[in-house]
Design an enzyme around this catalytic site. Sequence first.
Site, PDB file in Angstrom:
ATOM      1  N   LEU A   1       1.734  58.674  18.688  1.00 50.16           N
ATOM      2  CA  LEU A   1       2.815  58.252  18.914  1.00 50.16           C
ATOM      3  C   LEU A   1       3.874  58.482  17.806  1.00 50.16           C
ATOM      4  CD1 LEU A   1       2.645  54.396  19.902  1.00 50.16           C
ATOM      5  CD2 LEU A   1       2.790  56.474  21.527  1.00 50.16           C
ATOM      6  N   HIS A   2       4.882  59.476  18.038  1.00 49.57           N
ATOM      7  CA  HIS A   2       5.589  59.998  16.991  1.00 49.57           C
ATOM      8  C   HIS A   2       7.038  59.564  17.288  1.00 49.57           C
ATOM      9  CE1 HIS A   2       8.026  62.797  14.540  1.00 49.57           C
ATOM     10  NE2 HIS A   2       7.007  63.053  13.716  1.00 49.57           N
ATOM     11  N   ILE A   3       7.776  58.661  16.235  1.00 51.10           N
ATOM     12  CA  ILE A   3       8.923  57.819  16.386  1.00 51.10           C
ATOM     13  C   ILE A   3      10.049  58.459  15.721  1.00 51.10           C
ATOM     14  CG2 ILE A   3      10.095  55.751  16.075  1.00 51.10           C
ATOM     15  CD1 ILE A   3       7.048  54.728  15.426  1.00 51.10           C
TER      16      ILE A   3
END
Length: 154
Positions: free
Chosen positions: A79-81
């Site tokens: 998950l890359h925010i």
Amino acid sequence: MFSLFKKKKAALHSPTTGTLIPLSKVSDPVFAEGMMGPGVAIEPSIAEIYSPVEGTITTVFPTKHAIGIKSKNGKEILLHIGIDTVELNGEGFDIQVKEGDKVSPDTLLVRVDHSLLKAKGKASTLMVLFPEEKDLPSVQERSVSAKEEIFSLD
């Protein structure tokens, strides 16, 4: 009778509420061209990000902008925010998990201060990436709710 022994399909759930978009529509070419693996993206409308799968937290980046998960069926998920949010050194991210934690789609991973990201000129787009996969089902742009099933991982 033997249905108890059938393998339960793993599902990818939306980690947040917002607009689901194909990864190819993300403004950063590193993600849009799949250089970090196939996946999907979500333009979030809430601060909370939940686990998209049942699994185990493998990595929480020191800059808090990315979280690695190994799903129950063995798939690696990143998950890359946000875009260029590594530059914030953790500012704007309230991490709720640590490496080794068991998670499910009901597990809150992080709260994101979207106002701060916007003030710093950073996009809040959330990328759900599968670095070890070759291909994933395609998605159409649409509204999604947190925890809603997006597609099967099997």
